[in-house]
Motif scaffolding. Structure first.
Motif, short mmCIF file in Angstrom:
data_model
loop_
_atom_site.label_atom_id
_atom_site.label_comp_id
_atom_site.label_asym_id
_atom_site.label_seq_id
_atom_site.Cartn_x
_atom_site.Cartn_y
_atom_site.Cartn_z
N GLY A 198 0.81 -1.21 0.00
CA GLY A 198 0.00 0.00 0.00
C GLY A 198 0.85 1.27 0.00
O GLY A 198 0.57 2.22 -0.73
N TRP A 199 1.91 1.26 0.82
CA TRP A 199 2.82 2.40 0.86
C TRP A 199 3.47 2.60 -0.51
O TRP A 199 3.61 3.74 -0.98
N LEU A 200 3.88 1.50 -1.15
CA LEU A 200 4.51 1.60 -2.46
C LEU A 200 3.50 2.03 -3.53
O LEU A 200 3.82 2.82 -4.41
N ALA A 201 2.26 1.53 -3.41
CA ALA A 201 1.25 1.83 -4.42
C ALA A 201 0.86 3.30 -4.42
O ALA A 201 0.45 3.85 -5.46
N LEU A 202 0.98 3.99 -3.30
CA LEU A 202 0.60 5.40 -3.23
C LEU A 202 1.48 6.29 -4.09
O LEU A 202 1.11 7.44 -4.39
N VAL A 203 2.63 5.78 -4.50
CA VAL A 203 3.48 6.56 -5.40
C VAL A 203 2.80 6.74 -6.75
O VAL A 203 3.01 7.75 -7.43
N VAL A 204 1.95 5.78 -7.14
CA VAL A 204 1.28 5.83 -8.44
C VAL A 204 0.35 7.04 -8.55
O VAL A 204 0.45 7.81 -9.51
N PRO A 205 -0.59 7.25 -7.60
CA PRO A 205 -1.43 8.45 -7.73
C PRO A 205 -0.64 9.75 -7.57
O PRO A 205 -1.06 10.78 -8.12
N VAL A 206 0.48 9.72 -6.86
CA VAL A 206 1.32 10.92 -6.78
C VAL A 206 1.83 11.28 -8.17
O VAL A 206 1.68 12.41 -8.63
N ALA A 207 2.42 10.30 -8.86
CA ALA A 207 2.95 10.53 -10.20
C ALA A 207 1.84 10.87 -11.19
O ALA A 207 1.99 11.77 -12.03
N ALA A 208 0.71 10.18 -11.06
CA ALA A 208 -0.41 10.43 -11.97
C ALA A 208 -0.96 11.83 -11.77
O ALA A 208 -1.31 12.53 -12.74
N GLY A 209 -1.04 12.27 -10.52
CA GLY A 209 -1.53 13.62 -10.24
C GLY A 209 -0.62 14.68 -10.82
O GLY A 209 -1.08 15.69 -11.36
N VAL A 210 0.70 14.47 -10.68
CA VAL A 210 1.66 15.42 -11.25
C VAL A 210 1.53 15.48 -12.76
O VAL A 210 1.52 16.57 -13.36
N LEU A 211 1.42 14.33 -13.40
CA LEU A 211 1.28 14.30 -14.86
C LEU A 211 -0.02 14.97 -15.30
O LEU A 211 -0.05 15.70 -16.30
N LEU A 212 -1.10 14.71 -14.56
CA LEU A 212 -2.38 15.34 -14.88
C LEU A 212 -2.28 16.86 -14.72
O LEU A 212 -2.73 17.62 -15.60
N GLY A 213 -1.68 17.29 -13.62
CA GLY A 213 -1.52 18.72 -13.40
C GLY A 213 -0.63 19.37 -14.44
O GLY A 213 -0.86 20.51 -14.85
N ASP A 214 0.39 18.65 -14.88
CA ASP A 214 1.30 19.16 -15.89
C ASP A 214 0.57 19.38 -17.22
O ASP A 214 0.79 20.38 -17.91
N ARG A 215 -0.30 18.45 -17.57
CA ARG A 215 -1.06 18.57 -18.81
C ARG A 215 -2.09 19.70 -18.73
O ARG A 215 -2.38 20.36 -19.73
N MET A 216 -2.65 19.88 -17.54
CA MET A 216 -3.73 20.84 -17.37
C MET A 216 -3.26 22.24 -16.98
O MET A 216 -4.04 23.19 -17.01
N ALA A 217 -1.98 22.37 -16.62
CA ALA A 217 -1.47 23.63 -16.05
C ALA A 217 -1.74 24.84 -16.94
O ALA A 217 -2.03 25.93 -16.45
N HIS A 218 -1.64 24.67 -18.25
CA HIS A 218 -1.79 25.80 -19.17
C HIS A 218 -3.17 25.83 -19.83
O HIS A 218 -3.41 26.64 -20.72
N ARG A 219 -4.06 24.93 -19.39
CA ARG A 219 -5.37 24.86 -20.02
C ARG A 219 -6.50 25.26 -19.08
O ARG A 219 -7.58 25.62 -19.55
N VAL A 220 -6.27 25.16 -17.77
CA VAL A 220 -7.35 25.42 -16.83
C VAL A 220 -7.31 26.85 -16.34
O VAL A 220 -6.30 27.55 -16.44
N ASN A 221 -8.42 27.27 -15.81
CA ASN A 221 -8.52 28.58 -15.17
C ASN A 221 -7.94 28.47 -13.76
O ASN A 221 -8.49 27.77 -12.91
N ARG A 222 -6.82 29.16 -13.52
CA ARG A 222 -6.14 29.05 -12.23
C ARG A 222 -7.02 29.49 -11.07
O ARG A 222 -6.96 28.94 -9.98
N THR A 223 -7.86 30.49 -11.31
CA THR A 223 -8.76 30.96 -10.26
C THR A 223 -9.77 29.88 -9.90
O THR A 223 -10.07 29.65 -8.71
N ALA A 224 -10.29 29.19 -10.92
CA ALA A 224 -11.26 28.12 -10.67
C ALA A 224 -10.61 26.97 -9.90
O ALA A 224 -11.22 26.40 -8.97
#
Length: 250
Positions: A198-224
């Motif tokens: 479980g401790w090792l598996a939590l690295v997966v959503p960490v990396a996935a969240g960063v990748l998702l944020g990286d893709r969305m960083a220039h597309r989303v409304n920062r205020t929203a």
């Protein structure tokens, strides 16, 4: 119950990592209240700092050239200096009382941030930076909630550009790593009872969240995005206060 807390923590980690990449905050505001609610406030300190360091290290290479190193030092030195007192506070306080404190800080951070946002006046200087760094170190080590102080400092100082997002990555990586390394010697209790996988598996959503944020960083409304994080933080904080208060009264 351990599996359920792990799944909930994974969802919070995914959202928090995405927010951290997009606007430089969101990790502590999202993950701390959620993990404190399902696994306990001491567990939240460990989880927030361990995986927060990993998330920031993943993000850092992409924003390295925008880091404000001078402002980083001003914030980092007092933050590190107040870590051990913060861990000692966490060790000394009752678990349910810590839940109430974490919830109250989350709610207060939201309210103060909203209030400060309504004014156009900004100020910055060594005194404010030292005060902010000290508060961040103390609160992050004791209850895993240094994030509201970071948000408040950015609003008061008017620091909203891309250097803020960049500078927060080495700041949190260093602060969180230091807390994780010091914690076993000062306050080793309260780690979630999760299996090793479980401790090792939590690295997966960490990396996935960063990748998702990286893709969305220039597309989303920062205020929203910011307001979404504020609402989630407010809901998590209120839930923690209610849960802790009911346990104390019972």
């Amino acid at each position: 119950m351990e599996l359920l807390s792990l799944v909930i923590a994974a969802l919070a980690v995914l959202v928090g990592a995405a927010g951290q990449r997009m606007i430089g905050m969101g990790w502590g505001l999202i993950v701390t209240p959620v993990v404190a609610l399902v696994a306990g406030p001491l567990a939240a300190v460990l989880v927030v700092n361990l995986y927060g360091a990993i998330a920031c290290l993943i993000i850092l290479p992409r924003v390295w050239h925008d880091v404000d190193w001078r402002r980083l030092v001003w914030l980092l030195v007092p933050a590190v200096a107040l870590m051990v007192p913060g861990l000692l506070i966490a060790r000394a306080l009752d678990t349910d009382l810590l839940r109430v404190i974490v919830g109250a800080i989350a709610v207060a951070g939201v309210l103060v941030s909203v209030a400060v946002t309504s004014t156009a006046r900004h100020s910055d200087g060594p005194g404010l930076r030292l005060a902010a760094g000290s508060s961040i170190g103390l609160l992050n080590a004791s209850v895993g909630m240094g994030a509201p102080i970071v948000g408040l400092y950015s609003l008061v100082s008017g620091w909203h550009d891309k250097t803020f997002v960049a500078t927060m990555q080495p700041f949190w990586a260093l602060v969180s790593s230091t807390i994780v390394l010091v914690r076993p010697f000062v306050a080793p209790e309260g780690a979630p009872d999760w299996p090793l996988w479980g401790w090792l598996a939590l690295v997966v959503p960490v990396a996935a969240g960063v990748l998702l944020g990286d893709r969305m960083a220039h597309r989303v409304n920062r205020t929203a995005v910011r307001w979404s994080i504020i609402v989630c933080s407010l809901l998590g904080g209120v839930s923690l206060m209610i849960a802790g208060s009911l346990a104390l009264l019972g």
